[in-house]
Design a protein around this motif. Sequence first.
Motif, PDB file in Angstrom:
ATOM      1  N   UNK A  71     112.763  17.421  69.628  1.00 56.60           N
ATOM      2  CA  UNK A  71     111.414  17.982  69.637  1.00 56.60           C
ATOM      3  C   UNK A  71     110.814  17.939  71.044  1.00 56.60           C
ATOM      4  N   UNK A  93      90.123  22.477  78.093  1.00 60.02           N
ATOM      5  CA  UNK A  93      91.191  22.130  79.023  1.00 60.02           C
ATOM      6  C   UNK A  93      92.064  23.364  79.228  1.00 60.02           C
ATOM      7  N   UNK A  94      91.861  24.067  80.334  1.00 56.26           N
ATOM      8  CA  UNK A  94      92.638  25.278  80.593  1.00 56.26           C
ATOM      9  C   UNK A  94      93.719  25.010  81.629  1.00 56.26           C
ATOM     10  N   UNK A  95      94.309  23.813  81.552  1.00 55.93           N
ATOM     11  CA  UNK A  95      95.291  23.428  82.567  1.00 55.93           C
ATOM     12  C   UNK A  95      96.446  24.411  82.632  1.00 55.93           C
ATOM     13  N   UNK A 107     105.171  31.556  81.384  1.00 53.43           N
ATOM     14  CA  UNK A 107     104.501  32.847  81.159  1.00 53.43           C
ATOM     15  C   UNK A 107     104.381  33.591  82.484  1.00 53.43           C
ATOM     16  N   UNK A 134     105.945  28.405  70.422  1.00 51.69           N
ATOM     17  CA  UNK A 134     104.673  27.772  70.095  1.00 51.69           C
ATOM     18  C   UNK A 134     103.855  28.686  69.188  1.00 51.69           C
ATOM     19  N   UNK A 170     100.823  28.709  68.525  1.00 52.53           N
ATOM     20  CA  UNK A 170      99.552  29.197  69.071  1.00 52.53           C
ATOM     21  C   UNK A 170      99.771  30.513  69.817  1.00 52.53           C
ATOM     22  N   UNK A 208     105.280  17.843  65.472  1.00 58.68           N
ATOM     23  CA  UNK A 208     105.667  18.861  66.440  1.00 58.68           C
ATOM     24  C   UNK A 208     104.566  19.041  67.492  1.00 58.68           C
ATOM     25  N   UNK A 209     104.969  19.205  68.757  1.00 57.06           N
ATOM     26  CA  UNK A 209     103.959  19.438  69.794  1.00 57.06           C
ATOM     27  C   UNK A 209     103.193  20.743  69.533  1.00 57.06           C
ATOM     28  N   UNK A 210     103.832  21.629  68.755  1.00 58.29           N
ATOM     29  CA  UNK A 210     103.194  22.924  68.460  1.00 58.29           C
ATOM     30  C   UNK A 210     101.867  22.766  67.709  1.00 58.29           C
ATOM     31  N   UNK A 211     101.760  21.678  66.966  1.00 59.91           N
ATOM     32  CA  UNK A 211     100.558  21.514  66.145  1.00 59.91           C
ATOM     33  C   UNK A 211      99.530  20.584  66.779  1.00 59.91           C
ATOM     34  N   UNK A 255      95.456  20.016  71.405  1.00 53.56           N
ATOM     35  CA  UNK A 255      95.002  19.762  72.778  1.00 53.56           C
ATOM     36  C   UNK A 255      95.234  20.961  73.687  1.00 53.56           C
ATOM     37  N   UNK A 256      96.393  21.590  73.505  1.00 56.92           N
ATOM     38  CA  UNK A 256      96.800  22.634  74.462  1.00 56.92           C
ATOM     39  C   UNK A 256      96.510  24.034  73.978  1.00 56.92           C
ATOM     40  N   UNK A 257      95.870  24.172  72.826  1.00 58.44           N
ATOM     41  CA  UNK A 257      95.604  25.531  72.325  1.00 58.44           C
ATOM     42  C   UNK A 257      94.782  26.374  73.301  1.00 58.44           C
ATOM     43  N   UNK A 258      93.661  25.811  73.828  1.00 59.51           N
ATOM     44  CA  UNK A 258      92.869  26.655  74.745  1.00 59.51           C
ATOM     45  C   UNK A 258      93.682  27.096  75.956  1.00 59.51           C
ATOM     46  N   UNK A 259      94.433  26.160  76.521  1.00 54.69           N
ATOM     47  CA  UNK A 259      95.248  26.494  77.698  1.00 54.69           C
ATOM     48  C   UNK A 259      96.279  27.565  77.359  1.00 54.69           C
ATOM     49  N   UNK A 260      96.957  27.384  76.207  1.00 53.62           N
ATOM     50  CA  UNK A 260      97.971  28.357  75.800  1.00 53.62           C
ATOM     51  C   UNK A 260      97.371  29.748  75.667  1.00 53.62           C
ATOM     52  N   UNK A 261      96.236  29.807  74.937  1.00 60.05           N
ATOM     53  CA  UNK A 261      95.620  31.114  74.689  1.00 60.05           C
ATOM     54  C   UNK A 261      95.142  31.729  75.994  1.00 60.05           C
TER      55      UNK A 261
END
Lengths: 247, 196
Positions: free
Chosen positions: A5, A22-24, A32, A112, A114, B30-33, B36-42
């Motif tokens: 994982x 957090x837009x790191x 990407x 991912x 998301x 899973x890190x997918x869920x 924390x990183x959703x805003x960054x990903x989007x």
Amino acid sequence: MANPIKQFEIKPLIEIPVGGLDLSFTNSSLWMAIAVVVSTGLLTLAMRKKALVPSRGQIFAEMMYEFIAGMIRENIGPKGRQYFPLIFTLFMVVLLGNMLGMIPYSFTYTSHLSVTMALAFMIFFTVIIIGLFKHGTHFFSLFVPPGVPMWLMPLVLPIEIVSFLVRPITLSVRLFANMIAGHIMLKVFAGFSAGMIGLGIWGVSALGPMLFNVLLIGFEILIAFLQAYVFAILSCIYLKDTVEIDH
Amino acid sequence: MIRQALLTALILLPSAAIAAEDKAAASGGLPQFDPTWFPSQLFWLAIAFGVMYLFFSRKTLPEISSVIDNRRNHIQSDLELADKLTKEAESVQEAYEGSLQSAREEASQVIVKTEESMKEKAAQSFESFRKKSESDIQATETRLEKAKTEALSDMTDIAAQVTSQAVEKITGQKTDEARAKSAIDALTSPKQKKAA
């Protein structure tokens, strides 16, 4: 044994806190960006001569173009041209995400949920907004399939509505699940090899999982392309509802 | 030996890395869920998607489509040109065949005309020759007739003379020549009439 994982973990590279968000810039964002650079760079490089008789690279770029153009022509129709850049970009984003993910130690952003869900919901809301804008309330006749007797409507209508609403979920989960499953499997088999060597078991027994992994990588590359194709073609089929409703 | 060492390194290197990761591995799902990183990903996905969309829709796709259109037009115009040239060649051939045909017809006409005129000429010259020879024959015949009658009339005179002289010699008597002549005429005239 290695945790399969771990490869999906996001690590921030440059911390960018904006307000409460957090837009790191993370390893995911890095890949990407790499996808953007690779896709635009390769296509620009391939098309730099604009030759009448194309070079190999240009043939490849034209093949991609014709591939997506044909997909749109067959699934949406001639009115689908307006969605050409959208579908092309979508296909490239997913394809590059899947393919770059096949490089060892890279990060697969399409694994991912998301990300895949964002792409799926983008298509979903595009369908709803453009559909409502173009067809008005007639858009809802999408839920009333033609030729269904009236007494069946109470049964069919909920089914149709649910199947419509579930589209972004299935679209995103299909890609996400394929990617995560493939990468976990690769990692697990790589872990078998490493583990056996660690235990001092050499020879065929250690090479077995590795050889299997070689086959698996070929298979995963096929999946990477296939899932990008499926994502794009399903988006086309969904976008068809904005162009024309059969009934 | 070297190959085996390389292989070992190839296998050991990832496993070492994995082991290193493993130590730092945090427990959990899973890190997918992990939200924390959703805003960054989007956020970064939107940027990446936007950049790619703009680049493709502004540059790459119009470029490819213009190249393809250009090629299609080129092929189309080449085909049209070929079509035009074929038609031109066909019309040239038609004109050539037409002129050949007309030349052939003209030649055969000339031959027929020449033949006819030759025939006519031959007939004419034959006719004129025939007429001339007929008139010649006629003239000769009349001359012959004339000579004959002259000769005959001379014969009468000679006969009368001879008769009268013979009578004179024999009988010693003077004879009338005119009477002798009329007597001979009377004798020969029925003969002459018969001949005519």
